[in-house]
Design an enzyme around this catalytic site. Structure first.
Site, PDB file in Angstrom:
ATOM      1  N   LYS A  28       4.393 -13.260 -72.009  1.00 53.87           N
ATOM      2  CA  LYS A  28       3.876 -14.373 -71.205  1.00 53.87           C
ATOM      3  C   LYS A  28       3.134 -15.385 -72.075  1.00 53.87           C
ATOM      4  O   LYS A  28       3.376 -16.585 -71.994  1.00 53.87           O
ATOM      5  CB  LYS A  28       2.921 -13.852 -70.107  1.00 53.87           C
ATOM      6  CG  LYS A  28       3.560 -12.853 -69.161  1.00 53.87           C
ATOM      7  CD  LYS A  28       2.582 -12.392 -68.077  1.00 53.87           C
ATOM      8  CE  LYS A  28       1.377 -11.627 -68.591  1.00 53.87           C
ATOM      9  NZ  LYS A  28       1.690 -10.355 -69.269  1.00 53.87           N
TER      10      LYS A  28
ATOM     11  N   ARG B 185      -2.662 -11.329 -60.280  1.00 52.12           N
ATOM     12  CA  ARG B 185      -2.314  -9.978 -60.705  1.00 52.12           C
ATOM     13  C   ARG B 185      -2.451  -8.966 -59.566  1.00 52.12           C
ATOM     14  O   ARG B 185      -2.175  -7.782 -59.785  1.00 52.12           O
ATOM     15  CB  ARG B 185      -3.271  -9.565 -61.818  1.00 52.12           C
ATOM     16  CG  ARG B 185      -2.655  -9.533 -63.217  1.00 52.12           C
ATOM     17  CD  ARG B 185      -3.789  -9.162 -64.153  1.00 52.12           C
ATOM     18  NE  ARG B 185      -3.394  -8.603 -65.390  1.00 52.12           N
ATOM     19  CZ  ARG B 185      -3.264  -9.271 -66.529  1.00 52.12           C
ATOM     20  NH1 ARG B 185      -3.407 -10.573 -66.549  1.00 52.12           N
ATOM     21  NH2 ARG B 185      -2.981  -8.646 -67.647  1.00 52.12           N
TER      22      ARG B 185
ATOM     23  N   ARG C 250       0.726  -6.152 -81.752  1.00 56.52           N
ATOM     24  CA  ARG C 250       0.284  -7.526 -81.483  1.00 56.52           C
ATOM     25  C   ARG C 250      -0.931  -7.895 -82.340  1.00 56.52           C
ATOM     26  O   ARG C 250      -1.863  -7.114 -82.495  1.00 56.52           O
ATOM     27  CB  ARG C 250      -0.070  -7.682 -80.004  1.00 56.52           C
ATOM     28  CG  ARG C 250      -0.747  -9.018 -79.691  1.00 56.52           C
ATOM     29  CD  ARG C 250      -0.592  -9.412 -78.253  1.00 56.52           C
ATOM     30  NE  ARG C 250      -1.305  -8.547 -77.340  1.00 56.52           N
ATOM     31  CZ  ARG C 250      -1.244  -8.680 -76.000  1.00 56.52           C
ATOM     32  NH1 ARG C 250      -0.527  -9.649 -75.460  1.00 56.52           N
ATOM     33  NH2 ARG C 250      -1.914  -7.853 -75.227  1.00 56.52           N
TER      34      ARG C 250
ATOM     35  N   ARG D 204      -6.480  -6.899 -80.632  1.00 54.55           N
ATOM     36  CA  ARG D 204      -7.333  -6.793 -79.447  1.00 54.55           C
ATOM     37  C   ARG D 204      -7.788  -5.355 -79.224  1.00 54.55           C
ATOM     38  O   ARG D 204      -7.024  -4.423 -79.424  1.00 54.55           O
ATOM     39  CB  ARG D 204      -6.551  -7.281 -78.211  1.00 54.55           C
ATOM     40  CG  ARG D 204      -6.619  -8.790 -78.056  1.00 54.55           C
ATOM     41  CD  ARG D 204      -5.685  -9.307 -77.016  1.00 54.55           C
ATOM     42  NE  ARG D 204      -5.682  -8.559 -75.769  1.00 54.55           N
ATOM     43  CZ  ARG D 204      -4.949  -8.882 -74.709  1.00 54.55           C
ATOM     44  NH1 ARG D 204      -4.160  -9.948 -74.759  1.00 54.55           N
ATOM     45  NH2 ARG D 204      -4.994  -8.170 -73.614  1.00 54.55           N
TER      46      ARG D 204
ATOM     47  N   ARG E 121      -3.126   0.213 -68.855  1.00 54.58           N
ATOM     48  CA  ARG E 121      -2.795  -1.149 -68.420  1.00 54.58           C
ATOM     49  C   ARG E 121      -1.400  -1.205 -67.789  1.00 54.58           C
ATOM     50  O   ARG E 121      -1.175  -1.921 -66.823  1.00 54.58           O
ATOM     51  CB  ARG E 121      -2.900  -2.118 -69.594  1.00 54.58           C
ATOM     52  CG  ARG E 121      -4.359  -2.444 -69.928  1.00 54.58           C
ATOM     53  CD  ARG E 121      -4.528  -2.986 -71.325  1.00 54.58           C
ATOM     54  NE  ARG E 121      -3.821  -4.219 -71.530  1.00 54.58           N
ATOM     55  CZ  ARG E 121      -3.307  -4.603 -72.698  1.00 54.58           C
ATOM     56  NH1 ARG E 121      -3.436  -3.842 -73.762  1.00 54.58           N
ATOM     57  NH2 ARG E 121      -2.706  -5.753 -72.799  1.00 54.58           N
TER      58      ARG E 121
HETATM   59  P1  ADP Z   1      -1.892  -9.119 -71.344  1.00 54.58           P
HETATM   60  O1  ADP Z   1      -1.611 -10.423 -72.073  1.00 54.58           O
HETATM   61  O2  ADP Z   1      -1.730  -7.954 -72.236  1.00 54.58           O
HETATM   62  O3  ADP Z   1      -1.113  -9.002 -70.080  1.00 54.58           O
HETATM   63  P2  ADP Z   1      -4.377 -10.351 -70.499  1.00 54.58           P
HETATM   64  O4  ADP Z   1      -4.896 -11.046 -71.678  1.00 54.58           O
HETATM   65  O5  ADP Z   1      -3.660 -11.168 -69.474  1.00 54.58           O
HETATM   66  O6  ADP Z   1      -3.433  -9.145 -70.978  1.00 54.58           O
HETATM   67  O7  ADP Z   1      -5.527  -9.558 -69.772  1.00 54.58           O
HETATM   68  C1  ADP Z   1      -6.439  -8.734 -70.481  1.00 54.58           C
HETATM   69  C2  ADP Z   1      -7.413  -8.095 -69.498  1.00 54.58           C
HETATM   70  O8  ADP Z   1      -8.163  -9.112 -68.826  1.00 54.58           O
HETATM   71  C3  ADP Z   1      -6.780  -7.287 -68.372  1.00 54.58           C
HETATM   72  O9  ADP Z   1      -6.503  -5.951 -68.762  1.00 54.58           O
HETATM   73  C4  ADP Z   1      -7.849  -7.370 -67.284  1.00 54.58           C
HETATM   74  O10 ADP Z   1      -8.929  -6.483 -67.556  1.00 54.58           O
HETATM   75  C5  ADP Z   1      -8.374  -8.787 -67.457  1.00 54.58           C
HETATM   76  N1  ADP Z   1      -7.643  -9.755 -66.618  1.00 54.58           N
HETATM   77  C6  ADP Z   1      -6.894 -10.806 -67.043  1.00 54.58           C
HETATM   78  N2  ADP Z   1      -6.372 -11.484 -66.013  1.00 54.58           N
HETATM   79  C7  ADP Z   1      -6.783 -10.844 -64.888  1.00 54.58           C
HETATM   80  C8  ADP Z   1      -6.571 -11.036 -63.486  1.00 54.58           C
HETATM   81  N3  ADP Z   1      -5.804 -12.037 -63.023  1.00 54.58           N
HETATM   82  N4  ADP Z   1      -7.165 -10.164 -62.634  1.00 54.58           N
HETATM   83  C9  ADP Z   1      -7.940  -9.159 -63.053  1.00 54.58           C
HETATM   84  N5  ADP Z   1      -8.177  -8.916 -64.354  1.00 54.58           N
HETATM   85  C10 ADP Z   1      -7.608  -9.747 -65.272  1.00 54.58           C
HETATM   86  P1  ADP Z   2       1.807 -10.966 -72.898  1.00 53.61           P
HETATM   87  O1  ADP Z   2       1.039 -12.273 -72.925  1.00 53.61           O
HETATM   88  O2  ADP Z   2       2.822 -10.927 -71.798  1.00 53.61           O
HETATM   89  O3  ADP Z   2       0.909  -9.770 -72.871  1.00 53.61           O
HETATM   90  P2  ADP Z   2       2.532 -11.644 -75.663  1.00 53.61           P
HETATM   91  O4  ADP Z   2       3.139 -12.986 -75.543  1.00 53.61           O
HETATM   92  O5  ADP Z   2       1.157 -11.560 -76.203  1.00 53.61           O
HETATM   93  O6  ADP Z   2       2.650 -10.858 -74.255  1.00 53.61           O
HETATM   94  O7  ADP Z   2       3.507 -10.738 -76.552  1.00 53.61           O
HETATM   95  C1  ADP Z   2       3.173  -9.406 -76.897  1.00 53.61           C
HETATM   96  C2  ADP Z   2       3.593  -9.121 -78.341  1.00 53.61           C
HETATM   97  O8  ADP Z   2       5.015  -9.110 -78.419  1.00 53.61           O
HETATM   98  C3  ADP Z   2       3.110 -10.163 -79.345  1.00 53.61           C
HETATM   99  O9  ADP Z   2       2.801  -9.504 -80.548  1.00 53.61           O
HETATM  100  C4  ADP Z   2       4.324 -11.084 -79.530  1.00 53.61           C
HETATM  101  O10 ADP Z   2       4.361 -11.674 -80.828  1.00 53.61           O
HETATM  102  C5  ADP Z   2       5.484 -10.112 -79.342  1.00 53.61           C
HETATM  103  N1  ADP Z   2       6.649 -10.729 -78.712  1.00 53.61           N
HETATM  104  C6  ADP Z   2       6.684 -11.715 -77.792  1.00 53.61           C
HETATM  105  N2  ADP Z   2       7.955 -12.009 -77.432  1.00 53.61           N
HETATM  106  C7  ADP Z   2       8.755 -11.160 -78.145  1.00 53.61           C
HETATM  107  C8  ADP Z   2      10.169 -10.955 -78.207  1.00 53.61           C
HETATM  108  N3  ADP Z   2      11.019 -11.674 -77.479  1.00 53.61           N
HETATM  109  N4  ADP Z   2      10.636  -9.999 -79.050  1.00 53.61           N
HETATM  110  C9  ADP Z   2       9.772  -9.259 -79.793  1.00 53.61           C
HETATM  111  N5  ADP Z   2       8.428  -9.403 -79.770  1.00 53.61           N
HETATM  112  C10 ADP Z   2       7.922 -10.344 -78.952  1.00 53.61           C
END
Ligand code: ADP
Ligand code: ADP
Ligand code: ZN
Length: 214
Positions: free
Chosen positions: A13, A88, A127, A160, A171
């Site tokens: 994302k 979410r 990541r 992270r 998660r």
């Molecule tokens: P990822 O990119 O791995 O999906 P995020 O950066 O979006 O993770 O979120 C990291 C953490 O921040 C989540 O595990 C949660 O604790 C909190 N968080 C982020 N967005 C939300 C949301 N919309 N509702 C509740 N908690 C959230």
């Molecule tokens: P999210 O925001 O959904 O949690 P991220 O965009 O942070 O996910 O991506 C998670 C990890 O996967 C990062 O280290 C990113 O560089 C890697 N990544 C993202 N897209 C791809 C892909 N298409 N193939 C392989 N690795 C990817």
């Protein structure tokens, strides 16, 4: 253009949102980034959110809904925005619907990025993020030119706290329980499109652009 990026942790994302920002000039609104910034700055909000985030649990709906309501009022959201990681839960989606109707707005597309669980774990454990500019990397799949250093700004890369194996498992479970129901929710709305999320980053971006330009 108003978009929601829906998908499990590690689906890409953030990666795709940053490419959308570049191409379409609309802001990425990541509740995760906003919360991490609050934690870093030690604000009251950050202090409350930290305990949940460390365990891989969701922060309360009231907190994130408040954040989003404020953020959507800002000037740069006039042209549109990309919601990354919000909503979410079903209550968050209901609150978003309410806020949007108050503003006379609606969401154009909900892009559901689909990636298998074993791939998600590989992505999350590798990541890395730039401390200075927030650029995203992966130690295998999107490695920086110099290990631990950002290609764009030479800033240091970090992992992270919640990208440790145990927290990742929680998660993903939290996603299945609380967020996955949103797929049905938005399907009923007619705004949901599935995006195959495995393959090259640019290839996936092409799939997204094809959908939103239709
Ligand atoms: P990822 O990119 O791995 O999906 P995020 O950066 O979006 O993770 O979120 C990291 C953490 O921040 C989540 O595990 C949660 O604790 C909190 N968080 C982020 N967005 C939300 C949301 N919309 N509702 C509740 N908690 C959230
Ligand atoms: P999210 O925001 O959904 O949690 P991220 O965009 O942070 O996910 O991506 C998670 C990890 O996967 C990062 O280290 C990113 O560089 C890697 N990544 C993202 N897209 C791809 C892909 N298409 N193939 C392989 N690795 C990817
Ligand atoms: Zn950087």
């Amino acid at each position: 253009m108003r978009l929601i990026l829906l998908g499990p942790p590690g689906a890409g994302k953030g990666t795709q949102a940053k490419k959308l920002v570049e191409k379409y000039g609309i802001p990425q609104i990541s509740t995760g980034d906003i919360l991490r910034e609050a934690v870093k700055n030690g604000t009251p909000l950050g202090k409350e959110a930290k305990a949940y985030m460390d365990k891989g649990e969701l922060v309360t709906d009231a907190i994130v809904v408040g954040i989003i309501r404020d953020r959507l009022q800002e000037k740069d959201c006039e042209k549109g925005y990309i919601l990354d990681g919000f909503p979410r839960t079903v209550p968050q989606a209901d609150e978003l619907k309410k806020a949007l109707s108050e503003m006379g707005q609606s969401i154009d597309s909900v892009l559901s990025i689909v990636v298998a669980n074993d791939e998600l774990i590989k992505r999350l454990t590798g990541r890395r993020t730039c401390k200075e500019c927030g650029a995203g990397y992966h130690i295998m799949f999107k490695a920086p030119k110099t290990e631990g250093v950002c290609d764009k700004c030479q800033g240091p890369l970090f992992q992270r706290d919640d990208d440790k194996e145990e927290t990742i498992k929680n998660r993903l479970a939290v996603y299945n329980d609380q967020t996955e129901p949103l797929i049905e929710y938005y399907k009923k709305d007619g705004a949901l499109v599935d995006i195959e999320g495995t393959g090259g980053i640019d290839e996936i971006f092409g799939r997204i652009c094809a959908v939103i330009e239709k």
